[in-house]
Design a protein around this motif. Structure first.
Motif, mmCIF file in Angstrom:
data_model
loop_
_atom_site.group_PDB
_atom_site.id
_atom_site.type_symbol
_atom_site.label_atom_id
_atom_site.label_comp_id
_atom_site.label_asym_id
_atom_site.label_seq_id
_atom_site.Cartn_x
_atom_site.Cartn_y
_atom_site.Cartn_z
ATOM 1 N N THR A 635 0.853 -1.185 0.000
ATOM 2 C CA THR A 635 0.000 0.000 0.000
ATOM 3 C C THR A 635 0.889 1.236 0.000
ATOM 4 O O THR A 635 1.978 1.249 0.596
ATOM 5 N N ASP A 636 0.419 2.252 -0.684
ATOM 6 C CA ASP A 636 1.123 3.530 -0.770
ATOM 7 C C ASP A 636 0.785 4.340 0.478
ATOM 8 O O ASP A 636 -0.373 4.701 0.696
ATOM 9 N N GLU A 637 1.785 4.616 1.286
ATOM 10 C CA GLU A 637 1.589 5.361 2.531
ATOM 11 C C GLU A 637 2.026 6.808 2.404
ATOM 12 O O GLU A 637 2.283 7.494 3.409
ATOM 13 N N GLY A 638 2.115 7.303 1.171
ATOM 14 C CA GLY A 638 2.461 8.702 0.945
ATOM 15 C C GLY A 638 3.852 9.031 1.449
ATOM 16 O O GLY A 638 4.835 8.380 1.072
ATOM 17 N N LEU A 639 3.934 10.038 2.307
ATOM 18 C CA LEU A 639 5.233 10.422 2.846
ATOM 19 C C LEU A 639 5.823 9.333 3.731
ATOM 20 O O LEU A 639 7.004 9.382 4.069
ATOM 21 N N GLY A 640 5.015 8.361 4.114
ATOM 22 C CA GLY A 640 5.508 7.237 4.908
ATOM 23 C C GLY A 640 6.106 6.122 4.083
ATOM 24 O O GLY A 640 6.493 5.089 4.635
ATOM 25 N N PHE A 696 16.484 5.448 3.189
ATOM 26 C CA PHE A 696 15.407 6.164 2.531
ATOM 27 C C PHE A 696 15.654 6.219 1.031
ATOM 28 O O PHE A 696 16.754 6.552 0.580
ATOM 29 N N VAL A 697 14.621 5.905 0.252
ATOM 30 C CA VAL A 697 14.753 5.981 -1.207
ATOM 31 C C VAL A 697 13.537 6.660 -1.844
ATOM 32 O O VAL A 697 13.353 6.575 -3.060
ATOM 33 N N TRP A 701 7.659 7.838 -4.163
ATOM 34 C CA TRP A 701 7.861 9.061 -4.968
ATOM 35 C C TRP A 701 6.904 10.144 -4.505
ATOM 36 O O TRP A 701 6.167 10.759 -5.263
ATOM 37 N N ALA A 702 6.900 10.356 -3.157
ATOM 38 C CA ALA A 702 6.004 11.325 -2.544
ATOM 39 C C ALA A 702 6.696 12.678 -2.343
ATOM 40 O O ALA A 702 6.065 13.726 -2.486
ATOM 41 N N TYR A 703 7.989 12.669 -1.993
ATOM 42 C CA TYR A 703 8.708 13.922 -1.770
ATOM 43 C C TYR A 703 9.051 14.604 -3.087
ATOM 44 O O TYR A 703 9.103 15.834 -3.176
ATOM 45 N N PHE A 705 11.812 15.023 -4.901
ATOM 46 C CA PHE A 705 12.963 15.909 -5.011
ATOM 47 C C PHE A 705 13.548 15.897 -6.416
ATOM 48 O O PHE A 705 14.352 16.750 -6.780
ATOM 49 N N GLY A 706 13.161 14.967 -7.215
ATOM 50 C CA GLY A 706 13.635 14.821 -8.588
ATOM 51 C C GLY A 706 12.882 13.683 -9.235
ATOM 52 O O GLY A 706 11.844 13.237 -8.732
ATOM 53 N N PRO A 707 13.366 13.194 -10.367
ATOM 54 C CA PRO A 707 12.713 12.049 -11.007
ATOM 55 C C PRO A 707 12.695 10.845 -10.068
ATOM 56 O O PRO A 707 13.537 10.706 -9.178
ATOM 57 N N ALA A 708 11.734 9.984 -10.287
ATOM 58 C CA ALA A 708 11.628 8.784 -9.458
ATOM 59 C C ALA A 708 12.882 7.929 -9.624
ATOM 60 O O ALA A 708 13.328 7.674 -10.744
ATOM 61 N N ARG A 709 13.451 7.524 -8.507
ATOM 62 C CA ARG A 709 14.641 6.675 -8.543
ATOM 63 C C ARG A 709 14.305 5.293 -9.080
ATOM 64 O O ARG A 709 15.063 4.693 -9.826
ATOM 65 N N GLN A 710 13.166 4.759 -8.676
ATOM 66 C CA GLN A 710 12.729 3.435 -9.121
ATOM 67 C C GLN A 710 11.316 3.562 -9.679
ATOM 68 O O GLN A 710 10.503 4.348 -9.188
ATOM 69 N N ASP A 711 11.020 2.796 -10.719
ATOM 70 C CA ASP A 711 9.677 2.837 -11.297
ATOM 71 C C ASP A 711 8.928 1.524 -11.148
ATOM 72 O O ASP A 711 7.790 1.409 -11.592
ATOM 73 N N ALA A 712 9.570 0.538 -10.518
ATOM 74 C CA ALA A 712 8.886 -0.724 -10.216
ATOM 75 C C ALA A 712 9.412 -1.264 -8.898
ATOM 76 O O ALA A 712 10.632 -1.369 -8.704
ATOM 77 N N VAL A 713 8.497 -1.589 -7.992
ATOM 78 C CA VAL A 713 8.832 -2.200 -6.706
ATOM 79 C C VAL A 713 8.165 -3.577 -6.682
ATOM 80 O O VAL A 713 6.936 -3.678 -6.681
#
Length: 823
Positions: A635-640, A696-697, A701-703, A705-713
């Motif tokens: 589940t996407d926990e946003g900033l969490g 932290f990674v 992709w909630a913060y 700060f730039g492009p998403a580091r990863q696009d698949a988890v």
């Protein structure tokens, strides 16, 4: 030809099912061959005189059904009964010209002693009156509120189904005719007129109690009655006490194996029988289990605990398999129940808009391990319970239903109605008027009389200051769905229990829609809608197609209809899986979700997870993965960040590895970690992925700060020889750009053994998304799945019944593949 004969469970009588030689006619129609059990619409369909979607009003005509059969009058030591197990709706019946029965409820059987009327060669005629004429008659009292579910409010005076009379989702045909078996029952020497069997647990011991009215026939009088129980640990018996015609007894079994829903254990059953003067009478099966739920239903909703274990109850609303002829056979019912089990479900709801099902459904649920939520057949209306005749009909109906169901281990919930309290409240009626005497007093009293431990829910939805509030009691939740709320609303709503939810126009495979694909009128006829609404549930699906996939549904439908269908099949599955995962997680207040509904009632893009033919849709596979007894999801926990959840519903400890892999460009693995997991039976656990990675990674992709580091988890729950469950999350969007086979590095092959195709093996260098396997005559155990970069998926091919044993070709497609691969 004499009718088929078999022994019916619970009575031990000889039954002749009057199935053969039936005819049906109406003004200008027939006589035509007819099936019984069956309906007028079914007969016309079989004769090629009517097709689903044709506008014929079967309620507007008088229909007569007749058959001839051979049966001799009763002997001195026997009695012969004619059972009309269900006729829709207002009817009368004659035998050899003599009027023997009449009725005004399709839910109440009529039983007549005909031993003195039989004449060797006999004729039975059942006449069904035009319900439309009866509906047009003025009736009192006036309704305190009205419903838009149906067009004629006077249906509330008649005990008949709303299916076939609800324009939005089941517009026709209306059921008319002997939709349940017509049976000639011969009882010799004795009659078991009432039989009540109950099984309870008493401090770990199983206690079976039985009470029966055993009546002698022709001067005979039973002298010895024994209660017998047979289970996996042995056979048991005890003599019953006989006082007059009443036999009663109790039998105790120390530490019996318990009945569980299949998700949490084994549905162990014990066979019960009575031996009456040496004659064995099958009394059905029982199971030993405890069932409790919080006392404050209005506040806490339904929270089922089986054998002391809290159960996340998940399933779907059941609909008749044959909504035209009502003639589905027992094998088809069993297959449909097994299909629900295979989808990870553990509960089915028989809704108040429908019909009471045959014993085949409840037998299958007992044996397969699915709980049953059973509604009484009331929905939306202000019913005239003050009318003495109506009240008598309801009491007889309820007692008959409870006599069949009250002792079953699968029975978990009995519900008074569907949406009566909600309808009353939404129409401005006084609070409490939607419950009234019928649902607040009469039905609960009949449940107490029946001696069932099933939870009683007076209505759905119910609870809260208004019954349709979501965070109290029992909800019908369509926030995600009809009301187009964002996916986060499933958490924000704080649903306690969703007795109906997640209604979408789910697109079946192309071969279920060959005529409709290019016919807008026929296509729309299979799309459900709220009666009178300007929108339908295809509009709902298109909303989420744009929200999740970022495409314009109208433009895509016009420019690339094939692509539109591919994405439409996938999006409802992903929305359902995301919502079910939200509710199933350990921190959720939600204790159950019942999807609307399991199977389509009409050809088209209906609410069903399964199409009208019984074939699973793409959405079924997404739900199956989300509801599996052993499952992992995120589940996407946003900033969490992103949370990973692991469920082990099984009755044994789970030992596995939780593997987490992060990918960039859907191909390059950035990092991977595997953590041993030991999860006790019947538990769910939640972990934060960044905590497991140790740093932290910005996984969600909630913060930004730039492009998403990863696009698949990718998260996988694995043992050395098995992948138990696997899920993927796309923080920056789904991989929808179509690429060539070479660009994806896709490889596919068919494994063969002794010349036969056994499995398809798929792998790719880049992540494959929305993979589907197609082969004529075969089915795949999974569809619309992903293949992790550098990994292999092997899927066994399963021959369909009656199809050739070996496929000529196997086709592999994916949502991010340009074209297809044939192997």
């Amino acid at each position: 030809m004499p009718p088929a004969v078999r022994h019916e469970r619970r009575f031990g009588s000889e039954l002749s099912f009057l199935r053969d030689g039936w005819q049906v006619w109406s003004d200008g129609v027939g006589p035509l061959p007819a099936r019984v059990p069956g309906t007028a619409a079914g007969a016309l369909r079989d004769a090629g005189l009517w097709d689903p979607g044709d506008p014929r009003d079967f309620d507007a005509e008088e229909w007569c059904f007749s058959t001839r059969f051979t049966a001799d009058p009763a002997e001195p030591d026997e009695e012969v009964l004619l059972r009309l197990d269900g006729v829709a709706t207002v009817f009368d019946a004659t035998l050899n010209g003599a009027r023997i029965a009449e009725g005004s409820s399709m839910f109440r059987p009529e039983v007549v002693d005909v031993g003195g009327l039989l004449a060797g060669e006999n004729e039975l005629v059942i006449r069904c009156r035009p319900l439309r004429e009866l509906l047009a008659e003025p009736r009192k009292p006036r309704a305190r509120w009205r419903t838009r579910l149906v067009d004629d409010g006077n249906l509330r005076f008649f005990r008949t189904s709303l299916l076939g009379r609800a324009p939005g989702f089941a517009p026709g045909p209306a059921p008319v005719g002997p939709w349940r078996p017509v049976v000639l029952e011969r009882k010799r020497r004795f009659s078991v007129d009432r039989l009540t069997v109950r099984a309870v647990l008493d401090e770990g011991a199983g206690v079976v109690s039985a009470n029966a009215l055993v009546r002698g026939i022709g001067g005979a009088r039973p002298t010895e009655v024994e209660l017998a129980v047979k289970g996996p640990s042995g056979s048991y018996g005890v003599a019953m006490t006989v006082e007059g015609d009443v036999a009663s007894g109790r039998l105790r079994i120390e530490q019996p194996e318990r009945w569980w829903p299949h998700t949490h254990g084994s549905p162990t059953l014990f066979a019960v029988s009575l031996r009456i003067d040496g004659v064995e009478v099958d009394a059905g099966n029982v199971g030993f289990r405890t069932l409790v739920s919080p006392a404050d239903l209005e506040e806490e909703g339904v929270d089922l605990h089986l054998n002391g274990v809290p159960i996340f109850a998940r399933g779907a609303v059941w609909t008749p398999l044959d909504l035209i002829g009502y003639s589905a056979n027992d094998d088809d019912v069993r297959t449909a129940v097994e299909q629900a089990r295979d989808a990870g479900m553990n509960i089915l709801r028989v809704p108040g808009i429908s019909v009471y099902e045959s014993d085949a459904l409840y037998d299958a649920c007992d044996e397969v391990g699915l709980l049953v939520w059973q509604d009484f057949m009331f929905a939306n209306f202000d019913y005239p319970i003050a009318d003495p005749a109506f009240r008598t009909t309801v009491v007889d109906e309820a007692r008959g239903v409870l006599s069949r169901l009250a002792g079953r281990p699968s029975l978990a919930v009995i519900c008074g109605n569907s949406e009566v309290e909600q309808q009353a409240a939404m129409m401005g009626a006084d609070k409490g008027s939607g419950r009234g005497e019928l649902f607040g007093d009469l039905l609960p009293a009949l449940l107490s009389e029946a001696g069932t431990d099933a939870l009683y829910v007076p209505s759905t939805p119910t609870g809260g200051d208004l019954p349709f509030r979501l965070d109290h009691g029992v909800a019908h939740y369509f926030g995600v769905g009809a009301y187009r709320r964002p996916l986060e609303d499933a958490r924000r709503a704080h649903v306690r229990f969703a007795a109906e939810c997640l209604a979408f126009a789910n697109v079946p495979d192309d071969d279920a829609l060959p005529a409709a694909l290019h016919d807008a009128e026929r296509w729309k006829a299979g799309v459900p809608r709220d009666n009178g609404a300007s929108w339908d549930f295809e509009d709902v699906r298109d909303h989420y197609l744009e929200l999740l996939f970022g495409v314009d549904p109208d433009s895509l439908r016009r420019s690339d209809p094939r692509r539109y269908l591919e994405l439409s099949r996938t999006v409802t599955g992903e929305v359902m899986a995301e919502t079910l995962g939200e509710w199933r997680r350990g921190g959720s207040p939600t204790r159950g979700a019942i999807i609307l509904w399991l199977r389509d009632v009409l050809p088209g893009t209906g609410w069903g997870l399964v199409d009208h033919r019984g074939e699973p849709k793409v959405v079924w596979h997404h739900v199956r993965r989300a509801l599996a007894p052993v499952a992992v999801w995120t589940t996407d926990e946003g900033l969490g960040g992103v949370a990973v959840h692991i469920a082990n519903d099984r009755d044994r400890e789970l030992r596995a590895n939780l593997r987490i892999a992060l990918y960039r460009d859907f191909e390059h693995r950035l990092e991977e970690v595997a953590i041993p997991v030991e999860l006790a039976a019947h538990t769910v656990t939640t972990k934060n992925i960044e905590a497991l990675l140790g740093h932290f990674v910005d996984l969600a992709w909630a913060y930004r700060f730039g492009p998403a580091r990863q696009d698949a988890v990718v998260v996988s729950l694995e043992s050395p020889d098995e992948v138990h469950s696997q899920a993927v999350r796309f923080p920056a969007g789904r991989p929808l750009r179509r690429e060539t086979v070479d660009a994806l590095g896709l490889e596919a092959r068919v494994e063969r053994e002794a010349g036969r195709a056994e499995a398809v093996v798929v792998s790719a260098r880049r992540l494959l998304y929305g993979v589907q396997i197609a082969s004529p005559g075969f089915s795949s155990p999974d569809q619309s799945f992903f293949v992790e970069p550098g990994h292999v998926r092997r899927l066994a091919l399963r021959p369909k019944s009656g199809e050739p044993p070996d496929p000529g070709s196997v086709t592999v497609t994916a949502l991010n593949l340009d074209g297809e691969v044939s192997v």
